[in-house]
Enzyme design. Structure first.
Site, PDB file in Angstrom:
ATOM      1  N   ASP A   7      -7.914  -5.322  -0.457  1.00 35.25           N
ATOM      2  CA  ASP A   7      -8.311  -6.144  -1.605  1.00 35.25           C
ATOM      3  C   ASP A   7      -7.961  -7.616  -1.459  1.00 35.25           C
ATOM      4  OD1 ASP A   7      -7.392  -3.267  -3.342  1.00 35.25           O
ATOM      5  OD2 ASP A   7      -9.412  -4.079  -3.258  1.00 35.25           O
ATOM      6  N   HIS A  37       0.845  -1.194   0.000  1.00 40.20           N
ATOM      7  CA  HIS A  37       0.000   0.000   0.000  1.00 40.20           C
ATOM      8  C   HIS A  37       0.878   1.241   0.000  1.00 40.20           C
ATOM      9  CE1 HIS A  37      -3.195   2.818   1.123  1.00 40.20           C
ATOM     10  NE2 HIS A  37      -4.016   1.894   0.680  1.00 40.20           N
TER      11      HIS A  37
HETATM   12  C1  SDX Z   1      -6.004   0.236  -3.094  1.00 41.46           C
HETATM   13  O1  SDX Z   1      -4.284   4.702  -2.053  1.00 41.46           O
HETATM   14  C2  SDX Z   1      -5.236   4.061  -1.479  1.00 41.46           C
HETATM   15  O2  SDX Z   1      -5.710   4.390  -0.406  1.00 41.46           O
HETATM   16  C3  SDX Z   1      -5.784   2.910  -2.293  1.00 41.46           C
HETATM   17  C4  SDX Z   1      -6.815   2.039  -1.599  1.00 41.46           C
HETATM   18  C5  SDX Z   1      -8.085   2.798  -1.344  1.00 41.46           C
HETATM   19  O3  SDX Z   1      -8.821   2.387  -0.432  1.00 41.46           O
HETATM   20  O4  SDX Z   1      -8.364   3.721  -2.112  1.00 41.46           O
HETATM   21  O5  SDX Z   1      -6.295   1.570  -0.358  1.00 41.46           O
HETATM   22  C6  SDX Z   1      -7.179   0.835  -2.450  1.00 41.46           C
HETATM   23  O6  SDX Z   1      -5.677   0.626  -4.173  1.00 41.46           O
HETATM   24  C7  SDX Z   1      -5.200  -0.789  -2.347  1.00 41.46           C
HETATM   25  C8  SDX Z   1      -3.942  -1.252  -3.163  1.00 41.46           C
HETATM   26  C9  SDX Z   1      -4.442  -2.318  -4.135  1.00 41.46           C
HETATM   27  N1  SDX Z   1      -3.351  -2.701  -5.094  1.00 41.46           N
HETATM   28  C10 SDX Z   1      -2.757  -3.879  -5.029  1.00 41.46           C
HETATM   29  O7  SDX Z   1      -2.958  -4.716  -4.140  1.00 41.46           O
HETATM   30  C11 SDX Z   1      -1.794  -4.152  -6.191  1.00 41.46           C
HETATM   31  C12 SDX Z   1      -0.518  -4.756  -5.641  1.00 41.46           C
HETATM   32  N2  SDX Z   1       0.171  -3.741  -4.834  1.00 41.46           N
HETATM   33  C13 SDX Z   1       1.222  -2.979  -5.500  1.00 41.46           C
HETATM   34  O8  SDX Z   1       0.905  -2.614  -6.827  1.00 41.46           O
HETATM   35  C14 SDX Z   1       1.740  -1.848  -4.609  1.00 41.46           C
HETATM   36  O9  SDX Z   1       1.884  -2.355  -3.354  1.00 41.46           O
HETATM   37  C15 SDX Z   1       0.955  -0.555  -4.488  1.00 41.46           C
HETATM   38  C16 SDX Z   1       0.740   0.094  -5.809  1.00 41.46           C
HETATM   39  C17 SDX Z   1      -0.349  -0.825  -3.842  1.00 41.46           C
HETATM   40  C18 SDX Z   1       1.747   0.372  -3.585  1.00 41.46           C
HETATM   41  O10 SDX Z   1       2.933   0.587  -4.156  1.00 41.46           O
HETATM   42  P1  SDX Z   1       4.052   1.483  -3.412  1.00 41.46           P
HETATM   43  O11 SDX Z   1       3.768   1.700  -1.984  1.00 41.46           O
HETATM   44  O12 SDX Z   1       4.324   2.648  -4.263  1.00 41.46           O
HETATM   45  O13 SDX Z   1       5.212   0.546  -3.345  1.00 41.46           O
HETATM   46  P2  SDX Z   1       6.176   0.362  -4.502  1.00 41.46           P
HETATM   47  O14 SDX Z   1       5.411   0.037  -5.731  1.00 41.46           O
HETATM   48  O15 SDX Z   1       7.117   1.521  -4.521  1.00 41.46           O
HETATM   49  O16 SDX Z   1       6.894  -0.932  -3.981  1.00 41.46           O
HETATM   50  C19 SDX Z   1       7.891  -0.845  -2.993  1.00 41.46           C
HETATM   51  C20 SDX Z   1       8.598  -2.148  -3.160  1.00 41.46           C
HETATM   52  C21 SDX Z   1       9.053  -2.399  -4.593  1.00 41.46           C
HETATM   53  O17 SDX Z   1      10.161  -3.256  -4.529  1.00 41.46           O
HETATM   54  P3  SDX Z   1      11.655  -2.594  -4.616  1.00 41.46           P
HETATM   55  O18 SDX Z   1      11.647  -1.669  -5.802  1.00 41.46           O
HETATM   56  O19 SDX Z   1      11.836  -1.871  -3.293  1.00 41.46           O
HETATM   57  O20 SDX Z   1      12.571  -3.763  -4.777  1.00 41.46           O
HETATM   58  O21 SDX Z   1       7.697  -3.239  -2.848  1.00 41.46           O
HETATM   59  C22 SDX Z   1       7.481  -4.019  -4.013  1.00 41.46           C
HETATM   60  C23 SDX Z   1       7.891  -3.172  -5.177  1.00 41.46           C
HETATM   61  O22 SDX Z   1       8.310  -3.986  -6.260  1.00 41.46           O
HETATM   62  N3  SDX Z   1       6.066  -4.320  -4.016  1.00 41.46           N
HETATM   63  C24 SDX Z   1       5.548  -5.508  -4.274  1.00 41.46           C
HETATM   64  C25 SDX Z   1       4.171  -5.370  -4.097  1.00 41.46           C
HETATM   65  N4  SDX Z   1       3.897  -4.121  -3.752  1.00 41.46           N
HETATM   66  C26 SDX Z   1       5.066  -3.457  -3.712  1.00 41.46           C
HETATM   67  N5  SDX Z   1       6.124  -6.663  -4.625  1.00 41.46           N
HETATM   68  C27 SDX Z   1       5.277  -7.695  -4.824  1.00 41.46           C
HETATM   69  N6  SDX Z   1       3.926  -7.647  -4.665  1.00 41.46           N
HETATM   70  C28 SDX Z   1       3.358  -6.501  -4.297  1.00 41.46           C
HETATM   71  N7  SDX Z   1       2.037  -6.450  -4.137  1.00 41.46           N
END
Ligand code: SDX
Length: 397
Positions: free
Chosen positions: A331, A273
């Site tokens: 989710d 998140h």
């Molecule tokens: C919602 O904003 C809100 O409030 C949204 C929401 C709402 O109520 O409106 O809460 C609803 O959108 C919840 C999120 C739903 N999305 C997912 O579950 C999709 C999977 N999650 C990822 O896409 C990701 O976690 C995000 C987009 C949700 C958040 O991304 P961040 O905080 O920007 O983190 P990042 O992408 O910068 O990741 C940080 C690290 C990275 O690795 P490194 O570059 O440090 O090596 O964590 C990794 C990412 O690759 N990572 C994941 C991951 N999420 C982040 N790796 C594997 N699986 C994941 N789910």
């Protein structure tokens, strides 16, 4: 090479907005709507109580509740001409594409009767949207099934009315199961608002230009559709179903390995998140709701739920997730409980949009209620070419 520009220190304003509606402490995993903890609201209130809270700033008194529920209930029908709007869609269109279009089209019915500079008119638009979203979401589902639309029933509660419009047919009236209705009501509460997420920020930006509220909500629905945002519940369920089909719990290790391999592009959907760097409180409540619904349906041993809990346990013991503070979000379990309730995967994000409508419109109304409100204008950090003459002969003579 691109030149470097110097910017005054104030340039990097985050463009943050002021809001009194929802507070998130990402480190603690705390979520408050108007100061009330999501756990308390989910256990002691219904969704329309929360709508009143988000819109008006206070939970309703019994009299206020009676009035509010009456007004919402008695505006659930859509203009009959909206029915014809559906016939232009393919039956297999994604319901979110239908919802974006239909909500935007509501502007055609309410455009000239609303002066959104007036708080009362903004309240009317808010009620219209909260009332009609379940009807439009259910219509999108019925249309995809080739079934006739089911008109709302005023004697039913908000959540029961939605289930009726989704599952009643002319041959069979849906009989509300109280546990499932309460579960859906709680799912709506958990998704109602979440401060300045991508879709809410879209609604605020669109609304800051004075655009019609129905068009602004349509823009929010479009943003929510993305798999990184509201589309994650659909993607998380597909991920779990695929994992189950490939062998389930014993394949978790292999799957986690793929997730850790950046090249694979595989993400653990429903995890991570932008704000929560701790357990999303909504995920815990969603897991509880899931267990209650499965119990009620005699599915206590549902393999998908067991797989999700095993996957969560293993992930939360793995340094890749722990070091990145990746926890289950809202989710991760929501697809499992909705699937158990008979809601098809394609409808999950529509139901997220249904629930979030009150958050979007409360934030929109709060913004327009600020006398100093101006049109939004996000800033950029220019990294392109500095000014340069045309030296290559132009093709134009
Ligand atoms: C919602 O904003 C809100 O409030 C949204 C929401 C709402 O109520 O409106 O809460 C609803 O959108 C919840 C999120 C739903 N999305 C997912 O579950 C999709 C999977 N999650 C990822 O896409 C990701 O976690 C995000 C987009 C949700 C958040 O991304 P961040 O905080 O920007 O983190 P990042 O992408 O910068 O990741 C940080 C690290 C990275 O690795 P490194 O570059 O440090 O090596 O964590 C990794 C990412 O690759 N990572 C994941 C991951 N999420 C982040 N790796 C594997 N699986 C994941 N789910």
């Amino acid at each position: 090479s691109t030149g470097k520009f110097t910017f005054d220190p104030g340039f990097m304003s985050t463009g943050a907005c002021e809001s009194a509606i929802t507070y998130i402490d990402g480190a603690k995993g705390e979520l408050l709507y108007r100061g009330y903890a999501i756990e308390d609201l989910a256990r002691h209130c219904d969704y329309l109580d929360v709508c009143h809270l988000l819109l008006k700033g206070e939970l309703p008194t019994p009299e206020e509740k009676a009035d509010f529920d009456y007004v919402v209930t008695h505006h659930t029908m859509v203009h009959e001409q909206m029915v014809r709007f559906f016939s232009g869609f393919r039956r297999d269109a994604h319901p979110m594409s239908v919802l974006v279009a239909c909500v935007g089209a509501l502007a055609a019915f309410y455009h000239d009767s609303l002066d959104i500079t007036q708080a009362e008119h903004r309240h009317v638009a808010s009620i219209r949207l909260i009332s009609k979203m379940p009807t439009l979401v259910a219509m999108a589902y019925k249309y995809s099934q080739g079934q006739p639309f089911a008109y709302p029933r005023n004697k039913l509660s908000y959540a029961a009315n939605f289930m009726h419009q989704m599952f009643s047919t002319p041959c069979d009236e849906y009989v509300p199961n109280e546990v499932l209705v309460r579960a859906l009501d709680r799912i709506l509460i958990l998704h109602a608002d979440h401060e300045q997420n991508a879709s809410t920020s879209t609604v605020r930006l669109a609304g800051s230009s004075g655009a019609n509220p129905f068009a602004c909500i349509a823009a929010g629905i479009a943003t929510l559709w993305g798999p990184a945002h509201g589309g994650a519940n659909e993607a998380a369920l597909v991920m779990l179903e695929d994992l189950l089909a490939q062998g389930g719990v014993e394949k978790i290790g292999e799957f986690i390995k793929k997730v850790k391999d950046k090249e694979s592009g595989v993400k653990l959907m429903g995890f991570g998140h932008r704000v929560y760097k701790n357990y999303d409180p909504r995920a815990k409540l969603m897991q509880e709701t899931c267990a209650e619904v499965l119990q009620e349906l005699g599915l206590g041993n549902d393999p998908l739920f067991k797989l999700a809990m095993a996957l969560e346990k293993i992930a939360l013991e793995d340094d890749y997730f722990v070091s990145r503070k990746l926890y289950p979000n809202v989710d991760f379990y929501s697809g499992i409980v909705q699937r158990a309730m008979g809601i098809p995967t394609s409808m999950f994000t529509c139901i997220f949009a249904l629930a979030r409508t009150v958050g979007w419109i409360a934030q929109w109304s709060e913004m327009l209620g600020d006398p100093d409100q101006k049109i939004g204008r996000p800033r950029q950090l220019y990294i392109g070419q500095t000014r340069r003459p045309i030296t290559t002969p132009s093709t134009k003579t």
